[in-house]
Design a protein around this motif. Structure first.
Motif, mmCIF file in Angstrom:
data_model
loop_
_atom_site.group_PDB
_atom_site.id
_atom_site.type_symbol
_atom_site.label_atom_id
_atom_site.label_comp_id
_atom_site.label_asym_id
_atom_site.label_seq_id
_atom_site.Cartn_x
_atom_site.Cartn_y
_atom_site.Cartn_z
ATOM 1 N N LEU A 75 -14.470 -9.873 -6.875
ATOM 2 C CA LEU A 75 -13.402 -9.492 -5.953
ATOM 3 C C LEU A 75 -13.059 -8.021 -6.136
ATOM 4 N N ARG A 76 -12.386 -7.480 -5.135
ATOM 5 C CA ARG A 76 -11.949 -6.073 -5.197
ATOM 6 C C ARG A 76 -10.566 -6.004 -5.809
ATOM 7 N N LEU A 77 -10.414 -5.233 -6.868
ATOM 8 C CA LEU A 77 -9.115 -5.103 -7.516
ATOM 9 C C LEU A 77 -8.122 -4.404 -6.595
ATOM 10 N N SER A 78 -8.596 -3.519 -5.740
ATOM 11 C CA SER A 78 -7.687 -2.856 -4.792
ATOM 12 C C SER A 78 -7.132 -3.858 -3.784
ATOM 13 N N GLY A 79 -7.932 -4.892 -3.423
ATOM 14 C CA GLY A 79 -7.422 -5.916 -2.523
ATOM 15 C C GLY A 79 -6.300 -6.713 -3.147
ATOM 16 N N VAL A 80 -6.440 -7.007 -4.444
ATOM 17 C CA VAL A 80 -5.375 -7.718 -5.155
ATOM 18 C C VAL A 80 -4.115 -6.856 -5.198
ATOM 19 N N ALA A 81 -4.264 -5.590 -5.547
ATOM 20 C CA ALA A 81 -3.106 -4.698 -5.613
ATOM 21 C C ALA A 81 -2.431 -4.564 -4.250
ATOM 22 N N GLU A 82 -3.214 -4.490 -3.176
ATOM 23 C CA GLU A 82 -2.640 -4.364 -1.841
ATOM 24 C C GLU A 82 -1.801 -5.587 -1.484
ATOM 25 N N ALA A 83 -2.281 -6.790 -1.836
ATOM 26 C CA ALA A 83 -1.529 -8.002 -1.542
ATOM 27 C C ALA A 83 -0.222 -8.040 -2.323
ATOM 28 N N VAL A 84 -0.254 -7.616 -3.598
ATOM 29 C CA VAL A 84 0.960 -7.627 -4.406
ATOM 30 C C VAL A 84 1.970 -6.610 -3.876
ATOM 31 N N LEU A 85 1.527 -5.426 -3.516
ATOM 32 C CA LEU A 85 2.444 -4.411 -2.965
ATOM 33 C C LEU A 85 3.044 -4.878 -1.654
ATOM 34 N N CYS A 86 2.276 -5.583 -0.856
ATOM 35 C CA CYS A 86 2.816 -6.083 0.411
ATOM 36 C C CYS A 86 3.951 -7.068 0.160
ATOM 37 N N ASP A 87 3.799 -7.932 -0.856
ATOM 38 C CA ASP A 87 4.864 -8.900 -1.170
ATOM 39 C C ASP A 87 6.101 -8.208 -1.730
ATOM 40 N N VAL A 130 0.529 3.260 -7.219
ATOM 41 C CA VAL A 130 -0.532 2.389 -7.763
ATOM 42 C C VAL A 130 -1.874 2.992 -7.353
ATOM 43 N N ARG A 131 -2.739 3.208 -8.340
ATOM 44 C CA ARG A 131 -4.059 3.770 -8.069
ATOM 45 C C ARG A 131 -5.125 2.852 -8.669
ATOM 46 N N VAL A 132 -6.173 2.615 -7.891
ATOM 47 C CA VAL A 132 -7.300 1.782 -8.328
ATOM 48 C C VAL A 132 -8.577 2.581 -8.112
ATOM 49 N N ARG A 172 11.481 -5.934 -1.285
ATOM 50 C CA ARG A 172 12.410 -5.683 -2.393
ATOM 51 C C ARG A 172 12.509 -4.188 -2.684
ATOM 52 N N ALA A 173 11.407 -3.461 -2.594
ATOM 53 C CA ALA A 173 11.455 -2.016 -2.821
ATOM 54 C C ALA A 173 12.221 -1.304 -1.715
ATOM 55 N N ALA A 174 12.023 -1.777 -0.467
ATOM 56 C CA ALA A 174 12.728 -1.138 0.648
ATOM 57 C C ALA A 174 14.230 -1.320 0.526
ATOM 58 N N ALA A 175 14.687 -2.447 -0.036
ATOM 59 C CA ALA A 175 16.128 -2.680 -0.186
ATOM 60 C C ALA A 175 16.758 -1.644 -1.102
ATOM 61 N N ARG A 176 15.981 -1.071 -2.006
ATOM 62 C CA ARG A 176 16.500 -0.045 -2.912
ATOM 63 C C ARG A 176 15.945 1.337 -2.562
ATOM 64 N N SER A 177 15.293 1.444 -1.411
ATOM 65 C CA SER A 177 14.749 2.720 -0.947
ATOM 66 C C SER A 177 13.724 3.295 -1.933
ATOM 67 N N ILE A 178 12.932 2.407 -2.539
ATOM 68 C CA ILE A 178 11.891 2.833 -3.478
ATOM 69 C C ILE A 178 10.588 3.004 -2.703
ATOM 70 N N GLU A 179 9.919 4.099 -2.915
ATOM 71 C CA GLU A 179 8.676 4.392 -2.218
ATOM 72 C C GLU A 179 7.490 3.790 -2.992
ATOM 73 N N LEU A 180 6.716 2.955 -2.303
ATOM 74 C CA LEU A 180 5.514 2.352 -2.883
ATOM 75 C C LEU A 180 4.286 2.976 -2.241
ATOM 76 N N SER A 181 3.266 3.257 -3.042
ATOM 77 C CA SER A 181 2.022 3.807 -2.488
ATOM 78 C C SER A 181 0.832 3.206 -3.228
ATOM 79 N N LEU A 182 -0.276 3.099 -2.514
ATOM 80 C CA LEU A 182 -1.512 2.571 -3.079
ATOM 81 C C LEU A 182 -2.640 3.530 -2.743
ATOM 82 N N ASP A 183 -3.403 3.897 -3.759
ATOM 83 C CA ASP A 183 -4.542 4.791 -3.570
ATOM 84 C C ASP A 183 -5.749 4.158 -4.266
ATOM 85 N N HIS A 184 -6.849 4.027 -3.547
ATOM 86 C CA HIS A 184 -8.046 3.455 -4.164
ATOM 87 C C HIS A 184 -9.265 4.198 -3.645
#
Length: 458
Positions: free
Chosen positions: A303-315, A367-369, A319-331
């Protein structure tokens, strides 16, 4: 029901094999002896014929027939082997005949052996011509004399073999009992009431038992490790649940003393929070116990580890948006690993939850993969308070919360992540992020799988 005995089984099988070998040896000895006696018997007849030819006159004497005397007339042993002899001339006239055997028919053929029956006795007869073909001789001897010689030869040998066969069972039993002594000692060691602390395999264990004792040592080691895990789990659960249980009981007692709903509401709210904390704690304890018991991954796949990270960030995005936290994924691709999707999701969730808990409002989590050489690395960076230098060595220990930790965490998230990484032959590394906070990176072995042909579980 009678339990099977290894000693009895070995004795019976060895005795059965020895009896078969004994029968084969006795049969071979009898056959070989009969063959040798036949040759000796036949050679005696051949030598007798040659001896008779040696004393015959060069020219056959014309006249009557000479008769050989009976054995008793010679005052000889009745059991002595004296062949019966018949001699004829070239025309078939009988020159010499034995009184024990009638004159045999004239058969002027080549030299050969044959058998005849006379007077309820079987005779072995040899006939031949002399070199000048002037005399034709038949020499016969009763076969019962050959049989008697066979009995005299075979009886001592067979009696010796029979005596040896009688001595074999006690010798085999004693030898096996002595040879199986290490096994009995091993059984007594295993049956001891004291707990097994030392390894069974040492220089005194026979080579044949070494694989068995080594397997037992490995089994005992796994059982001891499992028992240690169970004891740690019980102790940890008892220790960590004591505080929320005490808080829950206190709040429920205070709520019960309240006279009206507004007075009970704060206590019930705090009781609910204690219950939620207990639920999270029990869930994490069970997850940690489950992961630590695993020795291999049954559902592992590419499996692709970036795919796993993308699914977790989506979930976690809500919660991050409620606190105005910026999430980013780079792979950067080339990030295929062999692993369990469910466990890797839990690993990334724990790392991301830990980062979100320590990031202030309006903060940032990156998050970087990326795959390089033989490894795939997933890094989680935040701009929170980071790890103290004194806490780095203890990160990943059960229930250890670094200095300055916030929230209702139990200190099990990194322990679970570290156990999952170990199952995937990976490791966690803790450090300082370029954003000013903490960095947690997990490194896993990369597999050479082309993206078009590999499943993408993202």
């Amino acid at each position: 029901m009678i339990r099977p005995s290894l000693n009895r089984r070995l004795v019976l099988r060895l005795l059965a094999g020895i009896v078969l070998v004994w029968c084969a040896a006795a049969g071979w000895l009898a056959w070989r002896s009969l063959h040798e006696v036949d040759e000796i018997f036949d050679q005696m007849l051949v030598r007798t014929a040659a001896s008779v030819f040696a004393v015959m006159p060069a020219t056959p004497v014309q006249g009557g027939t000479a008769r050989l005397p009976d054995r008793h007339a010679l005052d000889s042993d009745a059991t002595a082997q004296r062949p019966a002899i018949t001699v004829r001339n070239a025309s078939g006239q009988l020159l010499i005949r034995s009184t024990e055997l009638p004159a045999l028919s004239f058969d002027p053929g080549d030299a050969h052996f044959h058998s005849v029956t006379y007077g309820q006795r079987r005779w072995r007869v040899f006939q031949r011509w002399d070199a000048q073909r002037q005399y034709w001789i038949q020499v016969g001897a009763p076969l019962d004399e050959r049989d008697e010689l066979m009995r005299k030869l075979l009886a001592p040998a067979l009696l010796a073999l029979l005596a040896l066969l009688g001595l074999v069972p006690p010798i085999v039993f004693a030898g096996l009992r002595s040879g199986l002594k290490p096994l009995r000692e091993l059984t007594r060691g295993l049956s001891a009431t004291a707990p097994v602390t030392a390894a069974l395999t040492d220089e005194q264990v026979p080579v044949e038992l070494a694989p068995f004792t080594e397997a037992i040592d490995r089994l005992v080691a796994r059982l001891q490790l499992s028992l240690q895990h169970e004891r740690r789990f019980t102790a940890d659960a008892a220790h960590e649940l004591r505080h929320p249980l005490a808080a829950l009981r206190l709040e429920l007692d205070l709520a019960g003393r309240g006279d009206d709903a507004p007075a009970r509401a704060p206590h019930l709210q705090r009781a609910q929070e204690a219950l939620d904390r207990m639920q999270r704690l029990v869930t994490q304890l069970l997850m940690l116990a489950r992961v630590e018991k695993l020795t291999e991954l049954d559902d592992a796949g590419p499996l692709r580890l970036s795919g796993v990270a993308e699914a977790v960030l989506c979930d976690a995005s809500e919660r991050a948006a409620a606190r105005s936290i910026e999430l980013s994924l780079d792979h950067g691709g080339n990030d295929f690993v062999l692993g369990s999707r469910g466990l890797l999701v839990i690993l990334v969730q724990n790392l991301l939850d830990n980062a979100l808990r320590h990031v202030p409002d309006h903060g940032r989590v990156d998050v970087r993969v990326g795959g390089h050489a033989e490894r795939v690395t997933l890094e989680v960076d935040d701009n929170g308070t980071g790890f103290a230098s004194t806490d780095t060595a203890r990160l990943g220990e059960r229930f250890h919360r670094p200095e300055g930790s916030v929230g209702e965490g139990s200190g099990l998230g990194l322990s679970i992540a570290q156990a999952i990484a170990g199952l995937h032959h990976g490791e966690l590394v803790f450090g300082r992020s370029a954003l000013g906070g903490a960095r947690v990176s997990v490194s896993l072995p990369r597999i050479a799988t082309n993206a078009p042909h590999a499943p993408d579980y993202a």
